[in-house]
Every structure is written in C-alpha cells, then in structure tokens.
Design a protein around this motif. Structure first.
Motif, short mmCIF file in Angstrom:
data_model
loop_
_atom_site.label_atom_id
_atom_site.label_comp_id
_atom_site.label_asym_id
_atom_site.label_seq_id
_atom_site.Cartn_x
_atom_site.Cartn_y
_atom_site.Cartn_z
N TRP A 3 -32.66 10.12 61.56
CA TRP A 3 -31.27 10.10 61.12
C TRP A 3 -30.58 8.82 61.52
O TRP A 3 -29.97 8.14 60.71
N LEU A 4 -30.65 8.46 62.79
CA LEU A 4 -29.94 7.27 63.27
C LEU A 4 -30.79 6.02 63.27
O LEU A 4 -30.25 4.92 63.32
N MET A 12 -25.53 2.34 70.53
CA MET A 12 -24.83 3.31 69.69
C MET A 12 -23.40 3.50 70.17
O MET A 12 -23.16 3.73 71.34
N ASN A 14 -20.17 5.89 69.21
CA ASN A 14 -19.64 7.04 68.49
C ASN A 14 -18.21 7.25 68.97
O ASN A 14 -17.97 7.42 70.16
N GLY A 26 -23.94 12.56 69.13
CA GLY A 26 -23.94 11.13 68.89
C GLY A 26 -23.83 10.26 70.12
O GLY A 26 -24.08 9.06 70.04
N ALA A 62 -25.38 0.53 65.98
CA ALA A 62 -25.13 1.77 65.24
C ALA A 62 -23.73 2.27 65.56
O ALA A 62 -23.33 2.32 66.73
N CYS A 64 -20.71 5.29 64.62
CA CYS A 64 -20.39 6.58 64.02
C CYS A 64 -18.92 6.88 64.24
O CYS A 64 -18.40 6.75 65.35
N GLN A 88 -26.34 0.01 61.23
CA GLN A 88 -26.35 1.42 60.82
C GLN A 88 -24.97 2.01 61.06
O GLN A 88 -24.41 1.87 62.14
N VAL A 90 -22.82 5.79 60.44
CA VAL A 90 -22.98 7.19 60.05
C VAL A 90 -21.66 7.93 60.19
O VAL A 90 -20.78 7.54 60.95
#
Length: 124
Positions: A3-4, A12, A14, A26, A62, A64, A88, A90
């Motif tokens: 997914w990630l 990451m 979030n 996340g 990434a 989110c 990325q 999301v």
C-alpha cells in the motif's frame, strides 16, 4: 509494504491526529513494519503553507492526509514549493473528487493513492 511502498530509507508523514485510527495505521504500524522513519510535526491547526514548507524542507518520501486536507492544499497552489524527496501520497476515508487528484498531480508531480480501509468498513 504494497500500500505505502515504504522501505528502510523512507520517511513517512501522516497528518492524522492521534485520536483517529489512521494515526495508528499511518504513523505506527505500517511505517515501522516496513522499517521506515516516521516524521512527526506539531501542527495544532492544519495550515497549507506549513505543509508545503515542511514537505519542501525535510526528506519526506511518503505523505498522508485526509481528503479535506488535499482539497485545502490544492487551493493553496502547491506548485510554489519543490518536493525533491516526495514520491508517494495517500489518503483515505471519504472519496476524493477527481479534480483534486489532477490538481495535486499538476502542482506536485506526484499522484495520490486513495484507500478504503478498516475504519470505513465497520457495519452496525
């Protein structure tokens, strides 16, 4: 991992508040299972200019945020920032309108992946 698309060299971020399930997924479970770094930013109020500056300044790969966050970000015109590390993006929860997908891509060069997950499938 699917997914990630995270790995040990990823960072990451979030923006979910810790009161939401998305924060656990996340910020804790998914990134750490993949060996990725989790970026934390104290941001009491969602401000597009802070998000743009932060994504430009730090090696976040990434990102989110909620669909409402992406709607606010494209209104701010994220093309004024350079996201050299971002690969990325999301979102999840309510559906994101097609215009936001295309505006985000045009402004940042990165696609948004939309998910529909566990917290959205609860039946009463």
């Amino acid at each position: 991992r699917r997914w990630l698309g995270l790995g040990p060299s990823d960072v990451m971020w979030n923006t979910s508040d810790t009161g939401w399930a998305k924060s656990a997924y996340g910020c804790v479970f998914a990134p750490w299972i993949c060996g990725a770094c989790v970026f934390i930013h104290h941001m009491p109020v969602f401000k597009p200019e802070i998000i743009g500056t932060t994504l430009s300044k730090y090696p976040i790969t990434a990102f989110c945020t909620a669909p409402t966050g992406f709607r606010l970000l494209v209104q701010h015109d994220m093309s004024r920032y350079k996201f050299s590390s971002l690969k990325q993006c999301v979102t999840g929860g309510e559906a994101l309108n097609p215009e936001v997908f295309s505006q985000w891509r045009a402004q940042t060069g990165v696609d948004i992946q939309e998910g529909y997950g566990q917290s959205e499938t609860v039946r009463l």
